[in-house]
Structure formats: structure tokens, C-alpha cells
Design an enzyme around this catalytic site. Structure first.
Site, short mmCIF file in Angstrom:
data_model
loop_
_atom_site.label_atom_id
_atom_site.label_comp_id
_atom_site.label_asym_id
_atom_site.label_seq_id
_atom_site.Cartn_x
_atom_site.Cartn_y
_atom_site.Cartn_z
N PRO A 72 2.34 14.55 10.46
CA PRO A 72 1.93 15.76 11.18
C PRO A 72 0.85 15.51 12.23
O PRO A 72 0.62 16.35 13.10
CB PRO A 72 1.40 16.69 10.08
CG PRO A 72 1.23 15.87 8.86
CD PRO A 72 1.97 14.58 9.03
N GLN B 67 2.40 1.97 0.25
CA GLN B 67 0.98 1.75 -0.02
C GLN B 67 0.55 2.62 -1.19
O GLN B 67 -0.57 2.52 -1.67
CB GLN B 67 0.14 2.12 1.20
CG GLN B 67 0.45 1.28 2.42
CD GLN B 67 -0.15 1.90 3.67
OE1 GLN B 67 -1.32 1.72 3.95
NE2 GLN B 67 0.64 2.62 4.41
N GLY C 229 3.89 9.03 6.76
CA GLY C 229 2.69 9.47 6.04
C GLY C 229 1.62 8.42 5.88
O GLY C 229 0.92 8.42 4.87
N THR C 230 1.48 7.57 6.86
CA THR C 230 0.37 6.61 6.78
C THR C 230 -0.50 6.72 8.02
O THR C 230 0.01 6.86 9.13
CB THR C 230 0.85 5.15 6.57
OG1 THR C 230 -0.30 4.30 6.57
CG2 THR C 230 1.84 4.68 7.60
N HIS D 12 0.09 -1.97 -2.79
CA HIS D 12 -1.26 -1.82 -3.36
C HIS D 12 -1.22 -1.66 -4.88
O HIS D 12 -2.11 -1.04 -5.46
CB HIS D 12 -1.98 -0.62 -2.72
CG HIS D 12 -2.34 -0.86 -1.28
ND1 HIS D 12 -2.47 0.15 -0.35
CD2 HIS D 12 -2.59 -2.01 -0.60
CE1 HIS D 12 -2.78 -0.37 0.83
NE2 HIS D 12 -2.86 -1.67 0.71
N CYS E 17 -10.03 -9.21 -21.73
CA CYS E 17 -8.93 -10.00 -22.33
C CYS E 17 -7.64 -9.90 -21.52
O CYS E 17 -6.64 -10.51 -21.88
CB CYS E 17 -8.69 -9.55 -23.77
SG CYS E 17 -7.84 -7.95 -23.90
N CYS F 223 -10.62 -1.06 -23.72
CA CYS F 223 -9.53 -1.71 -24.45
C CYS F 223 -9.94 -1.83 -25.92
O CYS F 223 -11.11 -1.66 -26.26
CB CYS F 223 -9.36 -3.09 -23.81
SG CYS F 223 -8.42 -4.31 -24.68
N ASP G 173 1.57 5.76 -6.82
CA ASP G 173 1.96 6.88 -7.69
C ASP G 173 3.32 6.73 -8.36
O ASP G 173 3.70 7.54 -9.20
CB ASP G 173 1.90 8.21 -6.90
CG ASP G 173 2.72 8.17 -5.60
OD1 ASP G 173 3.76 7.50 -5.55
OD2 ASP G 173 2.29 8.85 -4.63
P1 NAD Z 1 -4.23 7.94 4.36
O1 NAD Z 1 -4.79 8.76 3.27
O2 NAD Z 1 -5.13 7.02 5.11
O3 NAD Z 1 -3.50 8.86 5.46
C1 NAD Z 1 -2.60 9.84 5.10
C2 NAD Z 1 -1.69 10.12 6.30
O4 NAD Z 1 -0.68 11.03 5.88
C3 NAD Z 1 -2.41 10.76 7.49
O5 NAD Z 1 -2.04 10.08 8.67
C4 NAD Z 1 -1.89 12.21 7.49
O6 NAD Z 1 -1.82 12.76 8.80
C5 NAD Z 1 -0.52 12.03 6.88
N1 NAD Z 1 0.04 13.21 6.22
C6 NAD Z 1 -0.59 14.27 5.66
N2 NAD Z 1 0.30 15.15 5.16
C7 NAD Z 1 1.53 14.63 5.38
C8 NAD Z 1 2.85 15.08 5.09
N3 NAD Z 1 3.09 16.22 4.46
N4 NAD Z 1 3.89 14.29 5.48
C9 NAD Z 1 3.68 13.12 6.14
N5 NAD Z 1 2.44 12.65 6.44
C10 NAD Z 1 1.39 13.41 6.07
O7 NAD Z 1 -3.01 7.17 3.70
P2 NAD Z 1 -2.59 5.66 3.74
O8 NAD Z 1 -2.31 5.28 5.16
O9 NAD Z 1 -1.55 5.52 2.74
O10 NAD Z 1 -3.86 4.82 3.26
C11 NAD Z 1 -4.68 5.20 2.19
C12 NAD Z 1 -4.72 4.26 1.01
O11 NAD Z 1 -5.00 5.06 -0.11
C13 NAD Z 1 -3.41 3.61 0.71
O12 NAD Z 1 -3.66 2.28 0.76
C14 NAD Z 1 -3.02 4.02 -0.70
O13 NAD Z 1 -2.99 2.88 -1.53
C15 NAD Z 1 -4.14 4.86 -1.21
N6 NAD Z 1 -3.73 6.21 -1.71
C16 NAD Z 1 -2.59 6.36 -2.43
C17 NAD Z 1 -2.21 7.61 -2.88
C18 NAD Z 1 -0.93 7.75 -3.64
O14 NAD Z 1 -0.52 6.83 -4.35
N7 NAD Z 1 -0.22 8.90 -3.52
C19 NAD Z 1 -3.02 8.73 -2.61
C20 NAD Z 1 -4.21 8.54 -1.90
C21 NAD Z 1 -4.55 7.25 -1.45
ZN ZN Z 2 -9.40 -6.30 -23.93
#
Ligand code: NAD
Ligand code: ZN
Length: 251
Positions: free
Chosen positions: A215, A102, A188-189, A120, A131, A149, A105
Site C-alpha cells: 500500500p 522474511q 508486503g516488505t 529469518h 543445552c 527449559c 509466522d
Molecule cells: P516491515 O515491517 O519492515 O514492513 C512492512 C511492509 O508491509 C511495509 O512496507 C508496509 O507498507 C507493508 N504493508 C502494510 N500492510 C500491508 C498489506 N495489507 N499488504 C501488503 N503490504 C502491506 O516488514 P519486513 O520488510 O518484512 O521487515 C521486518 C522484519 O520483521 C522481517 O525481517 C520479519 O522477519 C520481521 N517480522 C515478521 C513478522 C511476521 O512473521 N508476520 C511480523 C513483524 C515483523
Molecule cells: Zn536446556
């Protein structure tokens, strides 16, 4: 009683088609704040005011200033952490086939995983609202807000905002690999963002073992996780890999 990490290592060392579903938490130890949870961006800003497509189209300047500009600064220097590296090691051991992320990065690709489904989208590119030309995010001039742009149109990141559709191919492939996997690592979701959060349900319904690394407990933890491993991905993944390597190659 067998330790959960040893149990997870047993299952993974026999798995042939494991899939990982990752969220913002796996990148926390790379210095990228998640949305929800401790230290999350939602403690400071209202998601529906800044990360919804309607908010962006109504007031792109505010969304660039509150969310996208800071994200660019953080992502410009972020590097994979041991959580990402553990998934590369699992792929090299022939256990992991696909990462569904998701995250926007690009850290799974930077770490070296070869099949990454970006559910995502990706923050590495911007598109012009007028454009449709693509521009690398690293080349965007941040001195004007919102950045534009060469045609004068406003730029938007190639990520999925709340209120937008998931890219069709990413959704279909994710559903397919989730249905076919023998084990799913959910790392980590918060499992609150749909439809990404349905992938573990699809995997479970098709007989996969669900191993969750976080965690904090999530809605999946008590409902479908067979093995919740409580902790940060950056410390759990190296321990898990060590336990798998100790078992030697599977037959
Ligand atoms: P979320 O922000 O909703 O939840 C983050 C989860 O990670 C929590 O459950 C938390 O307990 C857990 N967490 C925290 N520290 C951790 C660690 N060290 N190791 C493992 N887990 C840990 O995240 P989501 O479920 O991905 O949903 C948020 C949306 O935001 C996503 O759709 C994503 O597209 C976007 N997002 C992306 C980034 C990125 O690209 N790095 C950053 C922020 C948000
Ligand atoms: Zn343009």
C-alpha cells in the site's frame, strides 16, 4: 493504457518459474502487526533495544516481556488471509515455484505453499541457550519470565534477531532461486532489511520482471519495480488471480 493489474496478470500467466519475496505486510490482514509503517511495532518500541541479539542476551526478561510474549499470543491464533491463499493458487496454476519469506509466522506453510524458504527462521520453535534442546513455542510456559527449559536454561525463539547471521542454506537457496526466476512478486516488505532486500535486485539483474504489492511506496518502487500494484495483499492478490484465470492456461 493497460491497467497495471492486467499487465501483471499477462506476465504471470506466461511465467514458468515465478518466485515471491514476502514480508510482514502480507500477514497484516491476518492480524499480525508489521515492524515498520502504520500500526507497526516500531511506533511503540525501539528495535535495537528489543529485537537485537545483544539486547536479548543482556536482558532476556525484558525482550520476552516486550516482544516475544505478545508475538506468541498473536501467532497462536493467526490464520492465512487471501494474500497467502493467492500464492497457493499461483503455485497450483504452475506459475509460482518458491516463496522466500522474511516472516516467522508459518502462515505460508499453513496456507499450503510447498516450497517456503524461511529467511529469518520460524517462531514455532524455541531453543535452550544452555543445552540447545528444541521445544515447541506452543508448549512454552509463560508464567515465568523469561521462560526456561527443563535444564534451567533460558529459551529463545528460532528466529533471526538483528545482528545475527541468516541461516546459510536459506541464504544460498534464496540467491539461487532469485537468480533463476522469470518473475518476482515482492509483497508486503519495506525492503529495508538486508540481505533479504537484495533478492529483488538479484532477480532484476538476471532479467526477471519485478511485480511489487504494497500500500506504500518502498525504496524498490521507483528503482526497480516494473509493476508496482498499490494496495493491500489481501485485496490485490484475489484480483490478480481472477485476471490470470480469465486468461486460461498458458501454452
Ligand atoms: P516491515 O515491517 O519492515 O514492513 C512492512 C511492509 O508491509 C511495509 O512496507 C508496509 O507498507 C507493508 N504493508 C502494510 N500492510 C500491508 C498489506 N495489507 N499488504 C501488503 N503490504 C502491506 O516488514 P519486513 O520488510 O518484512 O521487515 C521486518 C522484519 O520483521 C522481517 O525481517 C520479519 O522477519 C520481521 N517480522 C515478521 C513478522 C511476521 O512473521 N508476520 C511480523 C513483524 C515483523
Ligand atoms: Zn536446556
Amino acid at each position: 493504457m493497460i491497467e497495471p493489474i492486467e499487465h501483471a496478470a499477462d506476465i504471470l500467466s506466461k511465467a514458468k518459474s515465478a518466485v515471491a519475496l514476502t514480508g510482514a505486510g502480507i500477514s497484516v490482514e491476518s492480524g499480525i502487526p508489521p515492524f515498520r509503517g502504520k500500526g507497526g511495532l516500531w511506533e511503540k518500541i525501539d528495535p535495537m533495544k528489543v529485537a537485537h541479539i545483544d539486547a536479548f542476551l543482556d536482558d532476556p526478561e525484558t525482550v520476552w516481556k516486550l516482544l516475544i510474549k505478545d508475538m506468541k499470543t498473536v501467532l497462536d491464533t493467526a490464520r492465512p488471509n487471501p494474500g497467502h491463499i493467492g500464492l497457493v493458487d499461483l503455485e497450483r496454476l504452475g506459475i509460482l515455484k518458491t516463496v522466500i519469506t522474511q516472516n516467522v509466522d508459518g502462515l505460508h506453510q499453513m496456507a499450503g505453499n510447498s516450497d517456503v524458504i524461511e529467511f529469518h527462521g520460524n517462531f514455532a520453535w524455541q531453543s535452550c541457550l544452555d543445552c540447545n534442546q528444541s521445544i515447541k513455542t506452543s508448549q512454552v510456559d509463560l508464567t515465568q519470565m523469561p521462560p526456561r527449559c527443563s535444564c534451567g536454561g533460558i529459551l529463545r525463539p528460532d528466529c533471526v534477531f538483528f545482528g545475527e547471521m541468516i541461516p546459510h542454506d536459506a541464504l544460498i537457496r534464496s540467491q539461487r532461486v532469485s537468480a533463476a526466476c522469470d518473475a518476482m512478486l515482492v509483497i508486503g516488505t519495506s525492503a529495508l532489511v538486508q540481505p533479504a532486500a537484495t533478492m529483488p535486485l538479484i532477480a532484476k539483474d538476471n532479467g526477471a520482471v519485478i511485480i511489487e504489492i504494497n500500500p506504500e511506496p518502498t525504496p524498490l518502487t521507483s528503482r526497480i519495480s516494473d509493476l508496482p500494484l498499490l494496495g493491500g495483499a489481501g485485496s490485490i492478490m484475489p484480483r490478480l488471480l481472477k485476471a490470470i484465470r480469465r486468461r486460461g492456461p498458458s501454452t
